[in-house]
Scaffold this active site. Structure first.
Site, mmCIF file in Angstrom:
data_model
loop_
_atom_site.group_PDB
_atom_site.id
_atom_site.type_symbol
_atom_site.label_atom_id
_atom_site.label_comp_id
_atom_site.label_asym_id
_atom_site.label_seq_id
_atom_site.Cartn_x
_atom_site.Cartn_y
_atom_site.Cartn_z
ATOM 1 C CD GLU A 150 34.437 40.696 38.313
ATOM 2 O OE1 GLU A 150 35.377 41.479 38.539
ATOM 3 O OE2 GLU A 150 34.176 40.258 37.172
ATOM 4 C CD GLU A 206 38.976 37.580 37.052
ATOM 5 O OE1 GLU A 206 37.773 37.864 36.990
ATOM 6 O OE2 GLU A 206 39.475 37.033 38.063
#
Length: 256
Positions: free
Chosen positions: A114, A134
């Site tokens: 990210e 995640e």
């Protein structure tokens, strides 16, 4: 908690260096705050033409967020502070007025991917990979992985990564246009790209970045306001309005 982000500048090129190699450069709360502070400093430094985002070591560019930093948080604190603060600060990086290049000498996972996505372009080492792991620890991407990355990668590819945990190789990332170049010496290549800005107008480069961001929805409202305000601030009308205010008289706008 360990972890630092160093800011240096030389020859018009600034370098932000992630320094937490013992934890694969995973982000800590202190590192988030340092990134925000450095971004403010960079925007106010007219001598900086480009920003390189690099990391210590070659194993990992960034393994994401330090799990020991967020695991103890309550659900409310996790959502309110950790996720929102990280998202806000990554947005701050994305909206720098200076062009940014992420140098991926190692793997970029979760928050590290990210972070790279928040830069304007990316240069990647052949053996590095990208991932959104995640869901394997019971959470979801929280620092723009499902939002900004959805503008940069095809939907099926993003689902491969976020839902199925598949890694994206450097060659495939290049083919998809997510990285600008794959190179054995990514920092050298990134520096060469940054040096190319020396022949470009700093103001034109900044405005071009604003225009592109407005087009793709990267903080569109702020980008449109910045473009309009920049245009009007150079007008004779603005100069007359300020002068009239200071002199306590009615302005006589020339219309140019």
């Amino acid at each position: 908690m360990t972890g630092t982000i160093h800011l240096t500048a030389e020859g018009g090129i600034a370098t932000l260096r992630l320094d937490n190699p013992a934890k694969l450069n995973a982000f800590t709360p202190d590192m988030l705050l340092q990134l925000a502070t450095h971004c403010d400093a960079l925007d106010r430094d007219p001598g900086v033409r480009a920003v390189l985002l690099v990391a210590e070591g070659d194993r990992a560019f960034c393994a994401g967020a330090d799990i020991k930093a967020w695991a103890p948080l309550s659900a409310a604190d996790f959502a309110r502070d950790w996720v929102r603060d990280g998202h806000r600060i990554y947005d701050r990086l994305a909206r720098l007025s200076k062009p940014t290049i992420a140098v991926l000498q190692g793997h970029a996972f979760g928050g590290g991917l990210e972070l790279a996505a928040a830069c304007d372009i990316r240069v990647m080492a052949p053996g590095a990979t990208l991932a959104l792991p995640e869901t394997q620890v019971g959470i979801v991407p929280g620092w723009s992985g499902t939002q900004r990355l959805a503008r940069l990668l095809p939907e099926p590819v993003l689902k491969e990564m976020a839902l199925f945990g598949r890694r994206l190789s450097a060659d495939r990332a290049l083919a998809l246009g997510f990285v600008a170049e794959v190179a054995d010496a990514p920092l050298q290549v990134a520096r060469q790209i940054a040096e190319g800005l020396q022949a470009a107008s700093p103001r034109a480069t900044e405005v071009a970045k604003y225009m592109i961001h407005a087009a793709v929805g990267e903080d569109r409202d702020a980008m449109i306001d910045a473009l309009g305000s920049g245009m009007i601030s150079a007008s004779d009308d603005k100069a007359e309005g300020v002068a009239a205010f200071a002199e306590k008289r009615k302005p006589a706008f020339p219309g140019n």
